[in-house]
Design a protein around this motif. Structure first.
Motif: not given
Length: 187
Positions: A133-135, A141-142, A156-157, A164-169
């Motif tokens: 995500i990119t604000l 805040r996201a 991630a926040t 920016r935040a990144t969630c990865q699995g």
């Protein structure tokens, strides 16, 4: 030179030179389409017919092959996938990039998405599910969350202007026994 006699209409004989008769016969044979010594266009006509027949047979063969070759082809095998849920919470808008199902595992980009946002997709085994995500310029805040097969994996926040935040699995690599070609998800 030998001479021959030819009777004329009055019954009298006319003496002619045999060489002259022979020459005139040759001239007549050359001008006659049915003369035995002359090559006629019948051979060329026959060759044209034979060539045309061969070409027609070849074209017919191509058409028949095309018709017979349109039988239903076997379906391509698809890579086994896993269900992945991406979720972005917050207020305002954000640009979201996530991985969805495709043979190459390409990312999908969605710009200016109003939050909150949630999407469940299939991701090919062996590819890493990812959401970024990119604000925008207004900041805020996201947070992103990632769940694989219903199990929470990461959060991630992102904060502030252009945060920016990144969630990865991680997904396992495909096994030969993993639901190839069945359209079912792996276990």
């Amino acid at each position: 030179m030998p001479s021959t006699r030819k009777p004329d209409e009055a019954g009298t004989a006319e003496v002619t030179d045999t060489a002259e008769v022979t020459d005139s016969q040759e001239v007549a044979e050359e001008n006659s389409p049915e003369a035995p010594g002359e090559k006629t266009s019948k051979g060329a006509d026959r060759r044209g017919i034979v060539v045309g027949g061969v070409l027609l047979a070849a074209c017919a063969g191509v058409v028949v092959y095309g018709v017979l070759n349109t039988a239903e082809k076997p379906k391509q095998h698809h890579l086994p996938t896993a269900s992945v849920t991406y979720e972005v919470e917050g207020e305002g808008t954000a640009d979201i990039t996530y991985q969805a199902r495709s043979e190459s595992g390409d990312a999908v980009v969605a710009d200016g998405i109003t939050l909150p946002w949630k999407k469940t997709v299939s991701v090919p085994l062996g590819k890493a599910p990812l959401v970024t995500i990119t604000l925008g310029e207004k900041g805020g805040r996201a947070s992103c969350q990632l769940a694989i097969r219903g199990k929470h994996v990461q959060t991630a926040t992102a904060f502030g202007k252009f945060g920016r935040a990144t969630c990865q699995g991680e997904l396992p690599s495909p096994e030969p026994s993993d639901a190839y070609g069945t359209g079912q998800e792996g276990s």
